[in-house]
Design an enzyme around this catalytic site. Structure first.
Site, short mmCIF file in Angstrom:
data_model
loop_
_atom_site.label_atom_id
_atom_site.label_comp_id
_atom_site.label_asym_id
_atom_site.label_seq_id
_atom_site.Cartn_x
_atom_site.Cartn_y
_atom_site.Cartn_z
N TRP A 161 -2.63 -2.82 -1.67
CA TRP A 161 -2.04 -4.21 -1.83
C TRP A 161 -2.78 -4.91 -0.51
O TRP A 161 -2.60 -4.77 0.38
CB TRP A 161 -0.66 -4.36 -1.56
N ASN B 128 -1.71 2.23 5.51
CA ASN B 128 -0.72 1.38 5.30
C ASN B 128 -0.43 0.58 6.26
O ASN B 128 0.28 1.15 7.35
CB ASN B 128 0.42 1.78 4.33
N GLY B 129 -0.43 -1.03 6.32
CA GLY B 129 -0.21 -1.48 7.60
C GLY B 129 -1.09 -2.79 7.96
O GLY B 129 -2.29 -3.15 6.87
N LYS C 210 13.75 -14.27 -10.51
CA LYS C 210 13.46 -13.08 -11.27
C LYS C 210 12.42 -13.79 -12.37
O LYS C 210 11.46 -13.01 -12.71
CB LYS C 210 14.96 -12.55 -11.88
N GLU D 123 8.89 -14.46 -10.83
CA GLU D 123 8.01 -13.41 -10.14
C GLU D 123 7.65 -12.54 -11.52
O GLU D 123 6.56 -11.92 -11.36
CB GLU D 123 8.78 -12.68 -9.13
N HIS E 199 19.74 -36.10 -7.22
CA HIS E 199 19.01 -36.46 -5.94
C HIS E 199 17.66 -36.36 -5.99
O HIS E 199 16.69 -36.42 -5.03
CB HIS E 199 19.65 -35.80 -4.79
N CYS F 260 0.86 -1.23 0.09
CA CYS F 260 -0.05 -0.12 0.01
C CYS F 260 0.89 1.34 -0.02
O CYS F 260 1.97 1.33 0.68
CB CYS F 260 -0.63 -0.10 1.28
N ARG G 258 3.87 -0.14 -4.86
CA ARG G 258 3.76 -0.55 -3.27
C ARG G 258 2.39 -1.43 -3.09
O ARG G 258 2.05 -2.11 -2.46
CB ARG G 258 3.65 0.50 -2.41
N LYS H 171 6.39 -3.83 -3.57
CA LYS H 171 7.69 -3.48 -3.46
C LYS H 171 8.30 -3.76 -2.18
O LYS H 171 9.55 -4.19 -1.95
CB LYS H 171 8.09 -2.31 -4.04
N GLU I 267 18.60 -16.53 -7.78
CA GLU I 267 18.18 -15.18 -8.28
C GLU I 267 17.57 -15.17 -9.71
O GLU I 267 16.48 -14.48 -9.89
CB GLU I 267 19.43 -14.19 -7.97
C1 F6R Z 1 12.46 -9.72 -5.45
C2 F6R Z 1 12.07 -8.95 -4.65
C3 F6R Z 1 11.97 -9.47 -3.14
C4 F6R Z 1 12.74 -8.61 -1.99
C5 F6R Z 1 12.21 -8.75 -0.75
C6 F6R Z 1 13.19 -8.26 0.42
O1 F6R Z 1 12.69 -9.17 -6.95
O2 F6R Z 1 12.51 -7.75 -4.73
O3 F6R Z 1 12.16 -10.78 -3.04
O4 F6R Z 1 14.00 -8.84 -2.23
O5 F6R Z 1 11.07 -8.73 -0.53
O6 F6R Z 1 12.88 -6.83 0.17
P1 F6R Z 1 13.80 -5.90 1.19
O7 F6R Z 1 15.11 -6.11 0.17
O8 F6R Z 1 13.22 -4.59 0.85
O9 F6R Z 1 13.92 -6.29 2.39
#
Ligand code: F6R
Length: 610
Positions: A74, A100-101, A487, A490, A506, A2, A27, A605, A483
């Site tokens: 969100w 937000n929360g 990527k 997601e 395995h 949010c 967000r 985010k 990673e």
């Molecule tokens: C993936 C991504 C998330 C963040 C995770 C932690 O692309 O962005 O997996 O890495 O939510 O976020 P931070 O680094 O803000 O604690």
């Protein structure tokens, strides 16, 4: 999780709110709404779906006014719907709230409020706040908000508007981010810096428990006990980023722009860290003796930041010869971790607001450990909770998928690993200097990878319809593979898994068919031949292979359908360059599947709730 925004000033409030929400949409983006005070009444407009739906509604029926609040959601409590969209109003329609929360005791409060005659119409936790403010209101909006938030358990960043206070917004926060941008004859409240940059670069970060009374000419801040913070004691930060940094700048998407900003982000993060052969890291906030007494390192983080943590484990163990444990924060906080005052805890969080990582920081400090945070956001929550803060200087990252902050985190962690090695005396000066020189050429190495973008796009052309992809590697290749898989899944919604290459036989090799391509991180190093053997095993079972390999490696060619080259780098420093082609591969695959790479479904985010 949010985004909220509030504006008081002389500009068209709806336009300012919509502009701010557009910069906060990363967000959350399942519904959006605004409330403005118009001719002495509250006008609330909400729409389900992306912000564009709200923009269209306001074009058809404009809202005018000089004070307003807005929200992009969100969903946590209650599905995405117009009724659950913020702002939420009280029974009388005089008060509107954006939040937000998460309010953990909202069921109890809801029961109490309905028993006393309030009528609540949404499924959200937020709505109780509007009704609590209503029940405590006796002419003073700050007092009513203060009494309302005292009843809340959980986290909140709030914007509160009252019809009878046309030039004021009340803002409050606890465990969710909130800033006030100080303008000239206007002020703007927001969840994050990009929303205020068009108006000001002077920002007041609200502290937990504080309440702000924001009007066009003044920002008055009250502590939890009700006492007003003197103006001279109010912390005002100057933001270095400009608006351009938070815009697409000619790129099709923020994600692509941010991938291309990596050389700069890494250079900025490394700047000034090596002087006269000495690694500079005053952020470690301990004397050489204390640092020497450290016996181990514990790294906590989530998602992409966790992958940066796994890279750091190898670096610290190899260079400083200290044992390192890496755990996702949501597990760490409940694991009764074995840490003490000889443990250095490193909390990695680009946003600085991730709820689980913050809880981990508190847990670690309670157990006597020193905590150093690695974050990209100045003034974020973690900067106030940790003992020391090592900033990445990546600039704002708007795309939901982390790219430049990931590689900047690795750069910062590389500095930390070198520092620990220097303190422990485990690397000689010559080796340290050699490594530093190699680190410094990584940004240029990334630039050469960008020249491969057309080849990566052609590779994406062949595989964008895959139902599933596997990513394998060994050593440094493991976090790179993890990673890469994250990527891809997601942003493209293709199922992807990552495994240490030696683990394939395995179990996971059972997944291999002609329809499931394998991405193999096959950079030159001490396990190169082993990975090549693992590639042969998957090819023998029909898999097509995309290899990330060192430029000039002719031996890999017969073993892979596609070879994506990266410049030669010492093995220990290969994680950054090896990750870049995988970011681009995920990007192009997602684009070919018509996915919104900047705002993938179900994600947000910054994860400010547990
Ligand atoms: C993936 C991504 C998330 C963040 C995770 C932690 O692309 O962005 O997996 O890495 O939510 O976020 P931070 O680094 O803000 O604690």
């Amino acid at each position: 999780m949010c985004g909220i925004v509030g504006y008081v000033g002389s500009k068209s409030v709806a336009q300012v709110l919509l502009g701010g929400l557009a910069r906060l949409e990363y967000r959350g983006y399942d519904s959006a709404g605004i409330a403005v005070i118009e001719n002495g009444e509250l006008n609330v407009v909400r729409r389900v779906g992306k912000l564009a739906n709200l923009v269209n509604a306001l074009e058809a029926s404009p809202a005018e006014g000089v004070t307003g609040i807005g929200h992009t959601r969100w969903a946590t409590h209650g599905r995405p719907s117009e009724g659950n969209a913020h702002p939420h109003a009280d029974c009388s329609g005089r008060i509107a709230v954006v939040h937000n929360g998460i309010i953990e005791n909202y069921i109890e409060l809801r029961t109490e409020l309905t028993t006393t005659g309030h009528v609540l119409s949404s499924e959200t936790d937020t709505e109780v706040i509007a009704h609590l403010v209503e029940s405590y209101y006796a002419g003073d909006l700050v007092e009513a908000t203060s009494k309302a938030v005292a009843r809340l358990e959980g986290s909140y960043a709030l914007g509160v508007l009252h019809r009878d206070h046309p030039g004021e917004i009340v803002a409050a926060r606890k465990d969710s981010p909130l800033i006030v941008g100080k303008g000239e004859g206007e002020n703007i409240v927001a969840s994050d810096i990009p929303a205020v940059l068009e108006y000001t670069r002077e920002v007041i970060p609200l502290h937990d428990g504080q309440i702000a009374l924001v009007s066009a000419d003044a920002v008055r801040i009250f502590d939890e006990d009700g006492s007003e913070v003197a103006e001279s004691e109010t912390e005002i930060m100057h933001v270095e980023w400009d608006l351009e940094a938070a815009e697409k700048g000619g790129y099709e998407d923020f994600m692509l722009k941010e991938i291309y900003e990596q050389p700069k982000a890494i250079r900025e993060t490394l700047r000034g860290r090596f002087v006269d052969g000495q690694v500079q890291l005053s952020e470690l906030v301990m004397s050489e003796e204390e640092a020497l007494a450290l016996s181990r390192v514990f790294i906590i983080a989530c998602g992409t930041s966790y992958h940066a943590g796994i890279v750091a484990k190898t670096l610290i163990e190899q260079w400083a010869r200290m044992p390192v444990e890496v755990q996702v924060s949501s597990e760490f906080r409940y694991s009764d971790p074995i840490i003490d005052d000889e443990t250095l805890v490193v909390a990695i969080t680009q946003s600085g607001e991730t709820a689980d990582t913050l809880a981990g920081v508190r847990e670690a400090r309670e157990r006597g450990a020193k905590v150093i945070a690695i974050t990209n956001v100045v003034g974020s929550r973690v900067t106030r909770e940790a003992d020391g803060v090592l900033y990445t200087h990546a600039g704002p990252e708007i795309g939901v998928a982390a790219t430049k902050t990931f590689t900047a985190q690795i750069a910062a962690l590389t500095v930390l690993a070198l520092k620990l090695a220097q303190v422990k005396g485990t690397l000689d000066d010559e080796r340290t200097r050699y490594l530093w020189d190699e680190i410094c050429v990584i940004p240029a190495a990334i630039e050469t990878i960008f020249a491969e973008a057309p080849a990566i796009e052609r590779c994406a052309d062949e595989y964008y319809n895959s139902a599933s992809m596997l990513f394998i590697g060994r050593g440094m290749g493991v976090p790179v593979a993890m990673e890469g898989a994250l990527k891809l899944k997601e942003i493209s919604y293709i199922h992807a898994e990552a495994y240490p290459a030696g683990e394939m036989k395995h179990g996971p090799i059972a997944l291999i068919t002609e329809e499931s391509p394998v991405v193999a991180v096959t950079i030159q190093g001490h396990t190169y031949e082993k990975v090549v053997s693992n590639i042969q095993e998957v090819r023998a079972r029909g898999a097509q292979v995309i290899a990330i390999a060192t430029a000039g490696d002719a031996d890999i060619k017969p073993h892979a359908e596609h070879v994506l080259p990266i410049p030669a780098t010492p093995e220990s420093l290969s994680a950054i360059p090896a990750s870049v082609p995988l970011q681009l591969l995920a990007y192009y695959i997602a684009k070919k599947r018509d996915c919104n790479v900047d705002q993938p479904r179900n994600l947000a985010k910054s994860v400010t709730v547990e």
